[in-house]
Design a protein around this motif. Structure first.
Motif, PDB file in Angstrom:
ATOM      1  N   MET A 123      40.612 112.397  21.305  1.00 46.60           N
ATOM      2  CA  MET A 123      41.508 111.261  21.053  1.00 46.60           C
ATOM      3  C   MET A 123      42.923 111.624  21.511  1.00 46.60           C
ATOM      4  N   LYS A 124      43.573 110.729  22.221  1.00 42.24           N
ATOM      5  CA  LYS A 124      44.899 110.992  22.749  1.00 42.24           C
ATOM      6  C   LYS A 124      45.939 111.007  21.628  1.00 42.24           C
ATOM      7  N   ARG A 125      47.055 111.690  21.924  1.00 44.19           N
ATOM      8  CA  ARG A 125      48.132 111.780  20.940  1.00 44.19           C
ATOM      9  C   ARG A 125      48.642 110.402  20.526  1.00 44.19           C
ATOM     10  N   LEU A 126      48.714 109.481  21.484  1.00 49.00           N
ATOM     11  CA  LEU A 126      49.201 108.138  21.175  1.00 49.00           C
ATOM     12  C   LEU A 126      48.303 107.454  20.161  1.00 49.00           C
ATOM     13  N   GLN A 127      47.001 107.560  20.353  1.00 48.12           N
ATOM     14  CA  GLN A 127      46.055 106.944  19.421  1.00 48.12           C
ATOM     15  C   GLN A 127      46.114 107.611  18.051  1.00 48.12           C
ATOM     16  N   ILE A 128      46.242 108.943  18.035  1.00 49.17           N
ATOM     17  CA  ILE A 128      46.331 109.656  16.763  1.00 49.17           C
ATOM     18  C   ILE A 128      47.592 109.240  16.009  1.00 49.17           C
ATOM     19  N   SER A 129      48.709 109.131  16.739  1.00 45.98           N
ATOM     20  CA  SER A 129      49.969 108.761  16.090  1.00 45.98           C
ATOM     21  C   SER A 129      49.899 107.355  15.508  1.00 45.98           C
ATOM     22  N   LYS A 130      49.236 106.434  16.204  1.00 44.93           N
ATOM     23  CA  LYS A 130      49.094 105.079  15.668  1.00 44.93           C
ATOM     24  C   LYS A 130      48.186 105.073  14.439  1.00 44.93           C
ATOM     25  N   LEU A 131      47.153 105.904  14.460  1.00 44.99           N
ATOM     26  CA  LEU A 131      46.271 106.005  13.294  1.00 44.99           C
ATOM     27  C   LEU A 131      47.045 106.525  12.093  1.00 44.99           C
ATOM     28  N   ILE A 132      47.886 107.537  12.309  1.00 42.18           N
ATOM     29  CA  ILE A 132      48.719 108.061  11.220  1.00 42.18           C
ATOM     30  C   ILE A 132      49.666 106.984  10.708  1.00 42.18           C
ATOM     31  N   PHE A 133      50.223 106.201  11.616  1.00 39.58           N
ATOM     32  CA  PHE A 133      51.141 105.125  11.221  1.00 39.58           C
ATOM     33  C   PHE A 133      50.435 104.097  10.351  1.00 39.58           C
ATOM     34  N   PHE A 134      49.214 103.733  10.705  1.00 38.74           N
ATOM     35  CA  PHE A 134      48.480 102.755   9.909  1.00 38.74           C
ATOM     36  C   PHE A 134      48.084 103.337   8.552  1.00 38.74           C
ATOM     37  N   LEU A 135      47.774 104.634   8.494  1.00 39.08           N
ATOM     38  CA  LEU A 135      47.540 105.278   7.200  1.00 39.08           C
ATOM     39  C   LEU A 135      48.810 105.268   6.370  1.00 39.08           C
ATOM     40  N   PHE A 136      49.928 105.473   7.028  1.00 40.07           N
ATOM     41  CA  PHE A 136      51.223 105.436   6.354  1.00 40.07           C
ATOM     42  C   PHE A 136      51.454 104.077   5.691  1.00 40.07           C
ATOM     43  N   LEU A 190      52.845 112.157   5.840  1.00 42.22           N
ATOM     44  CA  LEU A 190      52.391 111.408   7.016  1.00 42.22           C
ATOM     45  C   LEU A 190      53.494 111.277   8.057  1.00 42.22           C
ATOM     46  N   ILE A 191      54.745 111.129   7.631  1.00 41.43           N
ATOM     47  CA  ILE A 191      55.856 111.060   8.587  1.00 41.43           C
ATOM     48  C   ILE A 191      56.025 112.406   9.289  1.00 41.43           C
ATOM     49  N   ILE A 192      55.871 113.510   8.548  1.00 42.00           N
ATOM     50  CA  ILE A 192      55.955 114.839   9.157  1.00 42.00           C
ATOM     51  C   ILE A 192      54.841 115.022  10.186  1.00 42.00           C
ATOM     52  N   LEU A 193      53.622 114.591   9.847  1.00 40.74           N
ATOM     53  CA  LEU A 193      52.509 114.647  10.807  1.00 40.74           C
ATOM     54  C   LEU A 193      52.792 113.762  12.014  1.00 40.74           C
ATOM     55  N   LEU A 194      53.353 112.592  11.748  1.00 43.09           N
ATOM     56  CA  LEU A 194      53.692 111.667  12.824  1.00 43.09           C
ATOM     57  C   LEU A 194      54.689 112.309  13.785  1.00 43.09           C
ATOM     58  N   PHE A 195      55.666 112.993  13.223  1.00 46.08           N
ATOM     59  CA  PHE A 195      56.667 113.674  14.038  1.00 46.08           C
ATOM     60  C   PHE A 195      56.013 114.753  14.897  1.00 46.08           C
ATOM     61  N   ALA A 196      55.143 115.552  14.298  1.00 47.38           N
ATOM     62  CA  ALA A 196      54.506 116.654  15.020  1.00 47.38           C
ATOM     63  C   ALA A 196      53.644 116.150  16.175  1.00 47.38           C
ATOM     64  N   VAL A 197      52.973 115.030  15.967  1.00 46.16           N
ATOM     65  CA  VAL A 197      52.050 114.509  16.980  1.00 46.16           C
ATOM     66  C   VAL A 197      52.781 113.737  18.070  1.00 46.16           C
ATOM     67  N   SER A 198      53.853 113.021  17.708  1.00 50.08           N
ATOM     68  CA  SER A 198      54.428 112.042  18.635  1.00 50.08           C
ATOM     69  C   SER A 198      55.773 112.424  19.233  1.00 50.08           C
TER      70      SER A 198
END
Length: 434
Positions: free
Chosen positions: A1-14, A51-59
């Motif tokens: 899964m691409k970083r963009l897709q992972i970051s959007k998934l994290i955002f929706f979990l957020f 989740l924001i910290i994970l979002l930062f690391a991924v995106s």
């Protein structure tokens, strides 16, 4: 899964975990004022923070390449604001509180930048569904809390609910001829914050309804009714006023302008008439002099205290998150509830960061409003998703004239960051029909 897709998934979990306030709290020395813990100064780690910290690391790799990101961090006014915060480390009574405030500022700044640069109009459809679902869940929890007149406890603690009953210190109540009732909290620290979140999700659900077809339109309508039921029980004057204005627009003006689904439109108008009558009854109770005076007097005292804080250091204020340290000796003279922020976001900014900070904040809001207004005017049809940021931003700033949670409470800060981010989403892709 691409970083963009992972970051959007994290955002929706957020989005799903945004309402909760479950997480460890740490209490360093600066979070105690006269030996009493101040919640606004605690070191907290919520799931939303993780989740924001994970979002930062991924995106961060691709977000930092976006023009808006580079433009933001090269902006002279942002640099001025950062300079004000750094300078306050040397004169603030609680310099470590300044560091905490700066960390939270950059956290929410990145959330807003991510939303603006990565989330698209197509993603707004998913966000609309998720916000609607969380709004329904919070509303159901609030209804049962109101019926029980206390927290439900048990498993709901792990969703962020905090224990309270009629004996809890500072619990939010309202006086009726029949007695005193506890206002529901949901998973929020105060009914007013719950009220704005329910209003926020109701607005999303209403835009989802107007942009949906067939059965989904009815599902959104049912969700709106459920969310409205919980919102009414919060008895939040300011948010209920905003809600009534929005209902008049969404189910009055827009409905009458529509030419399709006439039978359903009659249902919308009947819904609006019923809610308007209920509002007249609700406000008759809420503006009982006993309820109104008890709220006005402490806020007036806090307003005077914020002006005194500003006058002590007009240009730079008393320091970020240092309003509580400034008021510690005076608040006890006029309030039984220890250390509350001034209930106006502009006065709070002015007292902590001075006139320079207020200027930066005001300029920032003017840019965001101009962007949201331009976006809303770019779409000719009524009730398009392009209108959504302007409605939410106007509502949040209006609520901020009478309360402090957009700048002081975790969930309010998150909503502020997301709304600002939505305002800058480019019209490069249109949402598909739901």
């Amino acid at each position: 899964m691409k970083r963009l897709q992972i970051s959007k998934l994290i955002f929706f979990l957020f989005i799903i975990f945004l309402p909760q306030q479950f997480g460890p709290h740490f209490w360093p020395n600066f979070s105690y004022i006269q030996g009493i813990r101040v919640d606004y100064l605690s070191l907290s780690l919520y799931i939303s923070d993780v989740l924001i910290i994970l979002l930062f690391a991924v995106s961060i790799r691709f977000v930092s390449k976006k023009p808006l990101f580079k433009k933001c961090f090269s902006n002279k006014l942002l640099l001025l604001l950062i300079t004000l915060c750094v300078a306050s480390l040397f004169y603030a009574r609680a310099p470590y509180a300044v560091l905490l405030g700066m960390f939270k500022f950059f956290e929410f700044l990145y959330l807003g930048l991510f939303t603006a640069t990565v989330i698209t109009k197509k993603d707004m459809v998913t966000a609309c569904i998720l916000f609607t679902c969380t709004g329904v869940l919070e509303s159901v929890l609030s209804i049962f809390q109101f019926i029980n007149q206390q927290s439900l406890n048990g498993v709901f603690y792990y969703f962020g609910e905090r224990y309270y009953n009629m004996l809890s210190i500072g619990v939010a109540t309202m006086s009726l001829p029949q007695g005193i009732l506890i206002r529901p909290y949901g998973t929020f620290p105060h009914p007013n914050v719950l009220a704005f979140f329910l209003f926020f999700t109701s607005v999303f659900a209403t835009y989802g309804m107007h942009n949906s077809k067939n059965l989904k339109r009815y599902v959104f309508f049912a969700a709106i009714i459920c969310i409205q039921a919980g919102l009414f029980l919060t008895f939040s004057r300011v948010v209920l006023f905003l809600n009534l204005l929005f209902l008049l627009y969404a189910f009055g003006f827009v409905t009458l302008r529509e030419t399709t689904k006439k039978k359903l439109n009659y249902v919308f108008l009947a819904f609006l008439l019923l809610f308007t009558l209920f509002y007249l009854f609700l406000y008759g109770m809420r503006f009982n002099p006993a309820n109104f005076v008890d709220s006005i007097n402490p806020r007036g005292n806090l307003t005077g205290l914020s002006i005194k804080a500003l006058s002590s250091n007009p240009l730079t204020g008393v320091g970020l998150l240092n309003f509580y340290s400034f008021e510690e000796e005076e608040q006890l003279n006029f309030s039984a509830i220890h250390l509350q922020p001034v209930h106006n976001i502009f006065l709070l900014i002015a007292s902590e960061l001075g006139l320079l900070g207020l200027f930066v904040f005001g300029y920032f809001l003017s840019v965001v409003f101009a962007t949201a207004w331009k976006k809303a005017r770019s779409e000719s049809s009524l009730f398009s998703y392009d209108e959504l940021p302007l409605v939410l931003l106007s509502s949040l700033v209006f609520a901020g004239l009478f309360d402090h949670y957009p700048l002081t409470i975790q969930q309010g800060q998150l909503l502020f960051a997301i709304i600002v981010g939505f305002s800058f989403i480019k019209a490069d892709s249109k949402p598909i029909g739901m």
